[in-house]
Design an enzyme around this catalytic site. Structure first.
Site, PDB file in Angstrom:
ATOM      1  N   SER A  11      73.051 -33.430  54.029  1.00 24.84           N
ATOM      2  CA  SER A  11      72.616 -33.679  52.657  1.00 24.84           C
ATOM      3  C   SER A  11      71.175 -34.150  52.694  1.00 24.84           C
ATOM      4  O   SER A  11      70.721 -34.719  53.695  1.00 24.84           O
ATOM      5  CB  SER A  11      73.493 -34.763  52.015  1.00 24.84           C
ATOM      6  OG  SER A  11      72.966 -35.179  50.761  1.00 24.84           O
TER       7      SER A  11
ATOM      8  N   TYR B 200      77.558 -43.068  52.515  1.00 28.20           N
ATOM      9  CA  TYR B 200      77.320 -41.623  52.445  1.00 28.20           C
ATOM     10  C   TYR B 200      75.984 -41.269  53.094  1.00 28.20           C
ATOM     11  O   TYR B 200      75.901 -40.355  53.925  1.00 28.20           O
ATOM     12  CB  TYR B 200      77.328 -41.178  50.984  1.00 28.20           C
ATOM     13  CG  TYR B 200      77.128 -39.693  50.784  1.00 28.20           C
ATOM     14  CD1 TYR B 200      78.189 -38.801  50.958  1.00 28.20           C
ATOM     15  CD2 TYR B 200      75.889 -39.176  50.426  1.00 28.20           C
ATOM     16  CE1 TYR B 200      78.011 -37.436  50.774  1.00 28.20           C
ATOM     17  CE2 TYR B 200      75.700 -37.818  50.243  1.00 28.20           C
ATOM     18  CZ  TYR B 200      76.763 -36.943  50.419  1.00 28.20           C
ATOM     19  OH  TYR B 200      76.586 -35.588  50.252  1.00 28.20           O
TER      20      TYR B 200
ATOM     21  N   THR C 128      78.703 -28.668  40.820  1.00 25.28           N
ATOM     22  CA  THR C 128      79.967 -28.088  41.264  1.00 25.28           C
ATOM     23  C   THR C 128      81.067 -28.435  40.266  1.00 25.28           C
ATOM     24  O   THR C 128      80.820 -29.092  39.250  1.00 25.28           O
ATOM     25  CB  THR C 128      80.350 -28.640  42.647  1.00 25.28           C
ATOM     26  OG1 THR C 128      80.649 -30.044  42.523  1.00 25.28           O
ATOM     27  CG2 THR C 128      79.213 -28.452  43.647  1.00 25.28           C
TER      28      THR C 128
ATOM     29  N   LYS D  86      75.529 -38.920  56.484  1.00 25.05           N
ATOM     30  CA  LYS D  86      74.814 -37.646  56.460  1.00 25.05           C
ATOM     31  C   LYS D  86      73.598 -37.658  57.391  1.00 25.05           C
ATOM     32  O   LYS D  86      73.241 -36.623  57.974  1.00 25.05           O
ATOM     33  CB  LYS D  86      74.402 -37.307  55.028  1.00 25.05           C
ATOM     34  CG  LYS D  86      75.590 -36.982  54.116  1.00 25.05           C
ATOM     35  CD  LYS D  86      76.410 -35.811  54.640  1.00 25.05           C
ATOM     36  CE  LYS D  86      77.512 -35.394  53.672  1.00 25.05           C
ATOM     37  NZ  LYS D  86      78.276 -34.237  54.163  1.00 25.05           N
TER      38      LYS D  86
ATOM     39  N   ASN E 187      82.006 -28.329  56.738  1.00 25.87           N
ATOM     40  CA  ASN E 187      81.576 -28.711  55.396  1.00 25.87           C
ATOM     41  C   ASN E 187      82.347 -29.847  54.747  1.00 25.87           C
ATOM     42  O   ASN E 187      81.878 -30.422  53.767  1.00 25.87           O
ATOM     43  CB  ASN E 187      81.657 -27.454  54.500  1.00 25.87           C
ATOM     44  CG  ASN E 187      81.370 -27.744  53.051  1.00 25.87           C
ATOM     45  OD1 ASN E 187      80.230 -28.020  52.674  1.00 25.87           O
ATOM     46  ND2 ASN E 187      82.398 -27.698  52.223  1.00 25.87           N
TER      47      ASN E 187
END
Length: 260
Positions: free
Chosen positions: A149, A164, A199, A168, A97
């Site tokens: 993701s 990113y 989060t 992913k 993760n």
């Protein structure tokens, strides 16, 4: 006749959760503990990881402890796996993760920034999967759950985050490739692709609101961000015997964002 609910139980199973000290990793670790698993919180931030492990142990009455690890360092990852096997004799489940993002325009992004994201989000996922996978191959069983993701499936807007998104997408294809190679050894390899989640780190952005949040929620049919605990069900499913025929799959949990 098979008892469906019995298939979800994880009593006595051993789980490593990388990046498990906070956020989505912490929520998934808690869910797995509630299903009966013993938890190893593997994180670069040892004090927070220890606090999380202590909370899980007290709340769920399972064994939980923390290991400090930089998942981009091969020897550190090897040491982590060795420590867990020494303690428990096996590794049943890996929740792979750990990750990060850097929002920069592609034309302005430095190569150092690009490499930093790729090193953690893709190379780190590979290193941990490879190392733990070797243990699981010897055992003849195991479930690997990579965190990708929805950004591995679509290009987000309005933020600019090519590194990113690319990392992913790489996690998704790595997952499929490992599933293809390791099925013969009795391993499952799947990936969870979350959408926008509220989060500890993202809460201030959602609470403040603004044009970017309006865009995000406007493209999300459910009109809200996800809560970390909403990944609990899918991670328990993938970790457990209930998902015995799930292999090389992408489980998108995004409030409908990628359905548009």
């Amino acid at each position: 006749m098979t008892n469906v609910m019995e298939q979800f139980k994880l009593d006595g199973r051993v789980v490593i959760v990388t990046g498990g000290a906070m956020g989505l990793g912490k929520a998934m670790a808690q869910a797995l503990a509630q299903a009966g698993a013993n938890i190893v919180i593997a994180d670069i931030n040892l004090p927070i990881a220890q606090k999380t492990a202590h909370h899980i142990s007290e709340a769920e009455q399972v064994t939980a402890y923390a290991i400090e690890v930089d998942v981009t360092e091969p020897q550190a990852v090897e040491n982590m796996a060795h420590s867990v096997v020494k303690e428990f004799g096996k590794i049943d489940i890996l929740v792979n993760n750990a990750g990060m993002t850097i929002n920069e325009k592609a034309e302005d992004m430095s190569y150092e920034s690009w490499k930093k994201v790729m090193d953690l989000n893709l190379n780190g996922i590979f290193l941990v999967a490879q190392t733990v996978g070797r243990v699981m191959i010897k055992q003849g069983f195991g479930s690997i759950i990579n965190t990708s993701s929805m950004s591995g499936l679509i290009a987000n807007k309005p933020q600019e985050q090519c590194s990113y998104n690319a990392s992913k997408a790489g996690v998704i294809m790595l997952t499929k490739s490992l599933a293809m190679e390791w099925s013969k050894y009795g391993l499952k390899v799947n990936t969870i692709a979350p959408g926008y989640m509220k989060t500890e780190l993202t809460r201030p952005f959602f609470d403040e609101g603004g044009e970017m949040i309006d865009d995000w929620m406007g493209f999300t049919p459910m009109g809200r961000p996800g809560a970390p605990h909403e990944l609990g069900g899918i991670v328990v499913y993938l970790a457990s015997d209930a998902s015995s025929y799930a292999q090389g799959s992408v489980f998108t949990i995004d409030g409908g964002y990628t359905a548009l």
